[in-house]
Scaffold this active site. Sequence first.
Site, PDB file in Angstrom:
ATOM      1  N   ASP A  42      -7.808  -4.797  -6.755  1.00 46.75           N
ATOM      2  CA  ASP A  42      -7.251  -3.894  -5.736  1.00 46.75           C
ATOM      3  C   ASP A  42      -7.395  -2.447  -6.210  1.00 46.75           C
ATOM      4  O   ASP A  42      -6.874  -2.057  -7.255  1.00 46.75           O
ATOM      5  CB  ASP A  42      -5.777  -4.250  -5.513  1.00 46.75           C
ATOM      6  CG  ASP A  42      -5.151  -3.483  -4.362  1.00 46.75           C
ATOM      7  OD1 ASP A  42      -5.730  -2.476  -3.910  1.00 46.75           O
ATOM      8  OD2 ASP A  42      -4.062  -3.896  -3.918  1.00 46.75           O
TER       9      ASP A  42
ATOM     10  N   SER B 199       0.837  -1.187   0.000  1.00 40.88           N
ATOM     11  CA  SER B 199       0.000   0.000   0.000  1.00 40.88           C
ATOM     12  C   SER B 199       0.883   1.253   0.000  1.00 40.88           C
ATOM     13  O   SER B 199       1.760   1.402  -0.854  1.00 40.88           O
ATOM     14  CB  SER B 199      -0.948  -0.041   1.211  1.00 40.88           C
ATOM     15  OG  SER B 199      -1.965   0.922   1.095  1.00 40.88           O
TER      16      SER B 199
END
Length: 226
Positions: free
Chosen positions: A154, A96
């Site tokens: 994602d 991330s």
Amino acid sequence: MRHHETRFTPPFPLQDTQAYTMAGDRMIVTAFRGTEPARIKDWLTDATTPPVTGPGGSGHVHHGFAEALRSVYEDLADCLEDLRTDGQALYFTGHSLGGALAMLAGARMYLENPHLAADGIYTFGQPRTCDTVLAEAFHRGLGGRTYRFVNNNDIVPQLPPEPVFTHVRALRYIDSKGRLHDSMPMFSALTDRAMGLTADVFAPASDGIRDHFMRNYLAALEKNLG
């Protein structure tokens, strides 16, 4: 095995920035801490904040990610200078936000301190981090050493919005069946991304958030090892 934690609690909208470095006889690994997408939602969807000049004057970088790295970079560079006593291989990794910082740290060290150039950079669910100029400069020096994993839907790698920000050319794509590809197949681009999406891609139950969890990346990668 030696280790060092670099940490800074910043005045900008993140809880803190952390990098954890482990050093052995043959390799050094620095892992940058990630964060939940909801914590950086405004950053990821904001196209109005001007980017800042990139490492070594190459291109431009997302302002928030640049500030997050700046807060720990000098301490990290000093740490690596101290720990890299015998030519150990150097690796950066992160999930991330941590993936963006791993990529930027690799770019900065390659462009500003070539003797500290990373031997490998592995990111998971990394957001778009820089413009095309820096992405190309990064690719020329580190493209063959970088692996940017994206798990199906994602949402984080799809943000911040193009065309201001882009990705480095190092994609390893995991499709909806958990199969790993060196690029995104056209079939996946047309069908995988249509599966499981909700109106709010940042909702906890959305496919975009489920696919972002690090545990799901690990499960898919372990499956491909078999």
